[in-house]
Design an enzyme around this catalytic site. Structure first.
Site, PDB file in Angstrom:
ATOM      1  N   ALA A 148      -3.976   7.749  -4.710  1.00 39.10           N
ATOM      2  CA  ALA A 148      -2.652   7.398  -5.128  1.00 39.10           C
ATOM      3  C   ALA A 148      -2.647   5.846  -5.263  1.00 39.10           C
ATOM      4  O   ALA A 148      -3.079   4.951  -4.718  1.00 39.10           O
ATOM      5  CB  ALA A 148      -1.928   7.556  -3.862  1.00 39.10           C
ATOM      6  N   GLY A 208       0.738  -1.243   0.150  1.00 45.87           N
ATOM      7  CA  GLY A 208       0.097  -0.005  -0.199  1.00 45.87           C
ATOM      8  C   GLY A 208       0.863   1.284  -0.017  1.00 45.87           C
ATOM      9  O   GLY A 208       2.037   1.266  -0.198  1.00 45.87           O
ATOM     10  N   ASN A 209       0.100   2.283   0.345  1.00 43.07           N
ATOM     11  CA  ASN A 209       1.004   3.619   0.377  1.00 43.07           C
ATOM     12  C   ASN A 209       0.320   4.512   1.465  1.00 43.07           C
ATOM     13  O   ASN A 209      -0.695   4.276   1.870  1.00 43.07           O
ATOM     14  CB  ASN A 209       0.836   4.255  -1.134  1.00 43.07           C
ATOM     15  CG  ASN A 209      -0.573   4.450  -1.317  1.00 43.07           C
ATOM     16  OD1 ASN A 209      -1.111   5.553  -0.921  1.00 43.07           O
ATOM     17  ND2 ASN A 209      -1.251   3.973  -2.538  1.00 43.07           N
ATOM     18  N   ARG A 210       0.895   5.617   1.496  1.00 46.42           N
ATOM     19  CA  ARG A 210       0.373   6.730   2.675  1.00 46.42           C
ATOM     20  C   ARG A 210      -0.520   7.512   2.421  1.00 46.42           C
ATOM     21  O   ARG A 210      -0.956   8.470   3.274  1.00 46.42           O
ATOM     22  CB  ARG A 210       1.676   7.244   3.046  1.00 46.42           C
ATOM     23  CG  ARG A 210       2.885   6.262   3.838  1.00 46.42           C
ATOM     24  CD  ARG A 210       4.072   7.124   4.231  1.00 46.42           C
ATOM     25  NE  ARG A 210       3.580   8.221   4.853  1.00 46.42           N
ATOM     26  CZ  ARG A 210       4.391   9.353   5.282  1.00 46.42           C
ATOM     27  NH1 ARG A 210       5.531   9.420   4.706  1.00 46.42           N
ATOM     28  NH2 ARG A 210       4.063  10.064   6.148  1.00 46.42           N
ATOM     29  N   SER A 211      -1.148   7.623   1.209  1.00 43.45           N
ATOM     30  CA  SER A 211      -2.392   8.468   1.119  1.00 43.45           C
ATOM     31  C   SER A 211      -3.544   8.157   2.066  1.00 43.45           C
ATOM     32  O   SER A 211      -4.062   7.081   2.290  1.00 43.45           O
ATOM     33  CB  SER A 211      -2.776   8.321  -0.448  1.00 43.45           C
ATOM     34  OG  SER A 211      -3.930   9.124  -0.647  1.00 43.45           O
TER      35      SER A 211
END
Ligand code: CTP
Ligand code: CA
Length: 232
Positions: A100, A33-36
Site C-alpha cells: 500500500a 501512514g496507512n493500515r496495511s
C-alpha cells in the site's frame, strides 16, 4: 504443497514482491501512514518460496514475520520503496506490487518537531504527489517480465468495481490486477482475504477467497497461466 516435485512450478524463477504500507515523514517523530499489515504480500512470498522461487521482498513496516529463505529489503517511504523496487526489478521474472503505497507525501519534512505554540490552533499540511512506482516499473520492464498490481476498492457493486479495476489496469499497464474487495473482510489485519484477478482487457480470470496463503497460491496460479499463454 511439498518442498520438491511437481509443485516446484516456480523453480529458478526470480520473484520480487513489495508488501506492507509506506510511511511519509512529517518531522523527526511523525509520519503519514496507512493500515496495511503486509500479510497478503508476505503470504505471496511464502507461497512463491514453497514453489521453488528465489524471492525478494521489499518490506515497508510489516506487522508479520517473513519466512526464512526470503531476501528482505527494508524500506520506509514511497521514494525508498521505488528505489528498492527499481533496483531489484532489473533481475526479476515476476514483480508483484502488493504494498500500500502512499499517494502523497508532505511537501516539506520539518527538521525539528512541529510545536503547537508555533503552529497554533489549526495546522495545514501541504502534500505533493508521489511517483507511481508500478507505472514506472511497467515503463522499465525487461522482456518477458510479468508485472502484477493490487487495488483495494470499497465499491460494493460487482459491475462498478470491475469497471474501476478495468480502468486501473489499463492506466497502469500491468499484466494482471488483483482486486482486493475491502469491506468484504473485516479489516486489514485479518488472516482471510477475498479477491478477483483481472487481465488487461479487464476480464476476471480468477476469483478466490480463503486464507491469505491460499489466496496467494491462487494468484501465483493465475500468473503462471498468463506466462504459459505468452509462450504459446
Ligand atoms: N501504486 C504504486 N505507486 C503509487 C500508488 C500505487 O506503485 N504511487 C501501486 C500499488 O502498489 C498497487 C497499484 O499501484 O499495486 C494500485 O494502487 P491503488 O492505490 O489502487 O491505485 P492508484 O493508482 O493509487 O489510484 P487511487 O487514486 O484509486 O488510489
Ligand atoms: Ca492509491
Amino acid at each position: 504443497r511439498g518442498a520438491s516435485g511437481p509443485d516446484q512450478d516456480l523453480a529458478a524463477r526470480k520473484v520480487l514482491i513489495s508488501a506492507g504500507g509506506t510511511r511519509e515523514p512529517l518531522d523527526p517523530v511523525r509520519f503519514l501512514g496507512n493500515r496495511s499489515s503486509g500479510r497478503q504480500g508476505v503470504a505471496l512470498a511464502e507461497a512463491a518460496l514453497a514453489r521453488g522461487a528465489e524471492v525478494t521482498l521489499v518490506a515497508a513496516h510489516l506487522e508479520v514475520a517473513v519466512p526464512d529463505g526470503v531476501t528482505v529489503r527494508t524500506v520506509s517511504s514511497t521514494l525508498d520503496l521505488q528505489e528498492a523496487m527499481r533496483t531489484a526489478a532489473a533481475a526479476a521474472d515476476i514483480v508483484i506490487m502488493a504494498a500500500a503505497v502512499a499517494d502523497y507525501r508532505p511537501a516539506d519534512v520539518q527538521a525539528d518537531k512541529i510545536k503547537k505554540d508555533i503552529a497554533g490552533d489549526r495546522l495545514s499540511l501541504e502534500l505533493v504527489r508521489n511517483p507511481d512506482v508500478l507505472a514506472g516499473l511497467v515503463d522499465g520492464r525487461r522482456p518477458g517480465q510479468v508485472i502484477v498490481g493490487f487495488a483495494a476498492e470499497t465499491e460494493p457493486d460487482d459491475a462498478l468495481r470491475r469497471e474501476l479495476g478495468r480502468t486501473k489496469i489499463q492506466r497502469k499497464g500491468c499484466d494482471l490486477l488483483v482486486l482486493n474487495r475491502v469491506g468484504w473482510t473485516q479489516g486489514f489485519a485479518t488472516e482471510r482475504n477475498e479477491i478477483e484477478v483481472l487481465d488487461r482487457a479487464g476480464d476476471i480470470v480468477m476469483e478466490a477467497s480463503g486464507t491469505k496463503l491460499s489466496v496467494a497460491h491462487r494468484i501465483l496460479d493465475s500468473i503462471l497461466d498468463g506466462v504459459a499463454l505468452d509462450v504459446a
